[in-house]
Design a protein around this motif. Structure first.
Motif, PDB file in Angstrom:
ATOM      1  N   GLY A  21      46.049  37.120   2.309  1.00 27.99           N
ATOM      2  CA  GLY A  21      45.003  38.093   2.638  1.00 27.99           C
ATOM      3  C   GLY A  21      44.194  37.681   3.848  1.00 27.99           C
ATOM      4  N   TRP A  22      42.994  38.245   3.915  1.00 30.38           N
ATOM      5  CA  TRP A  22      42.120  38.074   5.080  1.00 30.38           C
ATOM      6  C   TRP A  22      41.822  36.596   5.361  1.00 30.38           C
ATOM      7  N   ILE A  23      41.292  35.898   4.352  1.00 30.66           N
ATOM      8  CA  ILE A  23      40.814  34.550   4.655  1.00 30.66           C
ATOM      9  C   ILE A  23      41.978  33.575   4.830  1.00 30.66           C
ATOM     10  N   GLU A  36      39.326  28.117  -2.380  1.00 31.06           N
ATOM     11  CA  GLU A  36      38.266  28.965  -1.821  1.00 31.06           C
ATOM     12  C   GLU A  36      37.072  29.070  -2.773  1.00 31.06           C
ATOM     13  N   LYS A  37      35.939  29.435  -2.188  1.00 34.34           N
ATOM     14  CA  LYS A  37      34.747  29.731  -2.955  1.00 34.34           C
ATOM     15  C   LYS A  37      34.866  31.172  -3.462  1.00 34.34           C
ATOM     16  N   ALA A  38      34.096  31.579  -4.473  1.00 31.25           N
ATOM     17  CA  ALA A  38      33.432  30.731  -5.434  1.00 31.25           C
ATOM     18  C   ALA A  38      34.499  29.977  -6.227  1.00 31.25           C
ATOM     19  N   ARG A  65      37.521  43.861  -4.180  1.00 35.15           N
ATOM     20  CA  ARG A  65      37.145  42.607  -4.851  1.00 35.15           C
ATOM     21  C   ARG A  65      35.638  42.334  -4.782  1.00 35.15           C
ATOM     22  N   MET A  66      34.907  42.992  -3.890  1.00 37.33           N
ATOM     23  CA  MET A  66      33.461  42.769  -3.795  1.00 37.33           C
ATOM     24  C   MET A  66      32.710  43.323  -5.011  1.00 37.33           C
ATOM     25  N   VAL A  67      33.262  44.341  -5.660  1.00 37.91           N
ATOM     26  CA  VAL A  67      32.543  44.994  -6.772  1.00 37.91           C
ATOM     27  C   VAL A  67      33.386  45.173  -8.032  1.00 37.91           C
ATOM     28  N   LEU A 110      28.892  35.754  -6.699  1.00 34.00           N
ATOM     29  CA  LEU A 110      30.033  34.844  -6.507  1.00 34.00           C
ATOM     30  C   LEU A 110      30.586  34.932  -5.087  1.00 34.00           C
ATOM     31  N   ASP A 111      30.441  36.077  -4.442  1.00 33.66           N
ATOM     32  CA  ASP A 111      30.986  36.187  -3.095  1.00 33.66           C
ATOM     33  C   ASP A 111      30.019  35.699  -2.029  1.00 33.66           C
ATOM     34  N   LEU A 112      28.752  36.119  -2.114  1.00 27.02           N
ATOM     35  CA  LEU A 112      27.784  35.834  -1.036  1.00 27.02           C
ATOM     36  C   LEU A 112      26.685  34.878  -1.482  1.00 27.02           C
ATOM     37  N   ILE A 127      26.721  32.470  -3.343  1.00 19.88           N
ATOM     38  CA  ILE A 127      27.162  31.074  -3.294  1.00 19.88           C
ATOM     39  C   ILE A 127      26.707  30.392  -2.008  1.00 19.88           C
ATOM     40  N   TYR A 128      26.623  31.132  -0.908  1.00 18.57           N
ATOM     41  CA  TYR A 128      26.176  30.522   0.355  1.00 18.57           C
ATOM     42  C   TYR A 128      24.668  30.278   0.344  1.00 18.57           C
ATOM     43  N   ALA A 129      23.914  31.231  -0.220  1.00 17.03           N
ATOM     44  CA  ALA A 129      22.461  31.004  -0.332  1.00 17.03           C
ATOM     45  C   ALA A 129      22.237  29.762  -1.197  1.00 17.03           C
ATOM     46  N   ALA A 167      24.399  32.871   6.742  1.00 18.52           N
ATOM     47  CA  ALA A 167      24.356  31.623   5.966  1.00 18.52           C
ATOM     48  C   ALA A 167      25.718  30.941   5.911  1.00 18.52           C
ATOM     49  N   TYR A 168      26.803  31.738   6.008  1.00 21.11           N
ATOM     50  CA  TYR A 168      28.124  31.103   5.919  1.00 21.11           C
ATOM     51  C   TYR A 168      28.566  30.507   7.254  1.00 21.11           C
ATOM     52  N   CYS A 169      27.970  30.995   8.353  1.00 19.41           N
ATOM     53  CA  CYS A 169      28.461  30.580   9.667  1.00 19.41           C
ATOM     54  C   CYS A 169      27.306  30.461  10.668  1.00 19.41           C
TER      55      CYS A 169
END
Ligand SMILES: NC(=O)C1=CN([C@@H]2O[C@H](COP(=O)(O)OP(=O)(O)OC[C@H]3O[C@@H](n4cnc5c(N)ncnc54)[C@H](OP(=O)(O)O)[C@@H]3O)[C@@H](O)[C@H]2O)C=CC1
Ligand SMILES: O=C1OC[C@@H](O)[C@H](O)[C@H]1O
Length: 392
Positions: free
Chosen positions: A17-19, A112-114, A188-190, A200-202, A204-206, A293-295
């Motif tokens: 996939g993307w990542i 990968e995270k999470a 997968r976001m929702v 779990l997606d975003l 985690i970076y905070a 926050a991720y980059c």
């Protein structure tokens, strides 16, 4: 005397996939461009749970060498003796089963995270890595940015005094006029079946910023498990859409505020007008981290007397490979150095810290009454789980 031959790591990519694509291109970027000369990466194989053709297409797209093998199943990938480490790039719902599949096969793993859907799964992965004597790491790429390392060092050196509070936000404004958010319910976001939700997606970076500035820097003997108070708004699918967490370390008198949302954005106009999404506040000053926050690409050290130091940390691009380079190569370099040195875990993100962060996320989801389906929440490994065989 140090060897002048770089240590080479042969990677197996699980999923297409993307990542997986972004990470694999980073693996193939020339390390010298980022001034790395002690390690290098080879893409040995990629596997798709959908079909072998998809794996072939993927390898072509990332311009992998002809020697790279394409597999039509994750089982074949983990059985390949010519792979040193597997990169798990499936949705978070799948991480536990997929990473277990690789660990059980005796492979080193970057996941990968999470990391997982709950803390029990994370603990099981760590126990398995320990029992098998293999390397295992959560792919929170931001941790390995030179910027993150500099910020941690500044805190440890007392540059802003005692750090009492970190506020960190990673939110994307995807509010839609029909009252929904701008992701299909199957995305997968929702989608709860894919462990969807902002946390779990975003989030985690905070939490990564909260943990690397308030917890990671604590001396080992003073490491303190946090108290957690959370507010969670649920989306109509059952996943969380806006989640705010207070993480308290009572003995250190510090608070972390971790924020995430699919409704509002950390950076409202995408131009940085909203200011720093990460503020690390100490008794003598504060560090502001600029960029998502991720980059993040810049930080400012602001002292009480008004002195401000601005430090830019750009991501080196490989001009000879279409300008590739997203900053994921630094986590890959960390894996390579750990494998070279025989370390089973990274000092930048030790197993115990990944587990504590998963405990915070689990507690947050419990308080918000977010429940994921048993097939993705179980901590019982099943090599024949549909999550491993791709039978969707
Ligand atoms: N570090 C970072 O910056 C980022 C990390 N991520 C993380 O990477 C993971 C993957 O995200 P992303 O690449 O965006 O996701 P994608 O949906 O783009 O890709 C996921 C891949 O997983 C495989 N897969 C296996 N089973 C399923 C299934 N039931 N549904 C969907 N895909 C399945 C597929 O590959 P195949 O069919 O070939 O097996 C698919 O292409 C997530 O955990 C996410 O948190 C994501 C984006 C950025
Ligand atoms: O890890 C990530 O970082 C970038 C985000 O856009 C993406 O949703 C997330 O998975």
């Amino acid at each position: 005397m140090a060897s002048s031959t770089p240590y080479t790591v042969r990677w197996g990519i699980m999923a297409t996939g993307w990542i997986a694509e972004v990470f694999t291109k980073d693996l193939l970027a020339n390390p010298a461009v980022r001034d790395v000369h002690d390690v290098r990466h080879e893409v040995a194989a990629a596997a798709s749970s959908s079909s072998k053709d998809r794996a072939v297409e993927f390898l072509t797209k990332v311009k992998a060498p002809d020697s790279a093998k394409a597999y039509g199943s994750y089982h074949e990938l983990v059985a390949d003796p010519d792979i040193d480490i597997i990169y798990v790039a499936t949705p978070h719902s799948h991480h536990f089963q997929n990473a277990m599949l690789a660990l059980e096969a005796g492979k080193n793993v970057l996941c990968e995270k999470a990391l997982t859907v709950n803390a029990a799964q994370a603990r099981k992965l760590v126990e398995t890595a320990r029992a098998k004597g293999v390397f295992f790491m959560e792919a929170v790429w931001t941790r390995y940015f030179p910027l993150s390392i500099q910020v941690r060092d500044l805190i440890s050196s007392g540059a802003i005094g005692n750090v009492y509070r970190t506020i960190a936000d990673l939110s994307v404004g995807r509010d839609a006029p029909d009252g929904k958010v701008d992701f299909p319910d199957s995305n997968r976001m929702v989608n709860p079946d894919l462990a969807g939700g902002a946390l779990l997606d975003l989030g985690i970076y905070a939490l990564t910023w909260v943990f690397q500035t308030l917890y990671h820097v604590q001396p080992e003997e003073q490491k303190e498990s946090p108290k957690v108070v959370a507010a969670v708004n649920k989306y109509h699918t059952g996943a969380d859409e806006t989640t705010s967490i207070i993480v308290q370390f009572p003995q250190h008198k510090s608070h972390g505020i971790a924020l995430t949302s699919l409704r509002v954005a950390s950076d409202v106009d995408g131009q940085g007008s909203s200011g720093a999404a990460i503020r690390i506040q100490g008794s003598e000053g504060e560090i502001q981290v600029i960029g998502p926050a991720y980059c993040p690409l810049q930080y400012k050290v602001i002292k009480k007397d008004g002195k401000v130091d601005v430090v830019d940390c750009p991501i080196p691009k490989d001009a000879e490979r279409d300008g590739w380079g997203q900053g994921m190569f630094w986590e890959a370099d960390e894996c390579a150095r750990c494998l070279r040195d025989g370390s089973k875990e990274s000092k930048s993100l030790p197993w115990s810290e990944s587990v504590v962060i998963m405990e915070v996320m689990e507690e947050t989801l419990r308080q918000g009454e977010v429940v994921y389906p048993e097939v993705i929440a179980t901590d019982v490994f099943d090599a024949q789980s549909p999550l491993n065989t791709g039978k969707r």
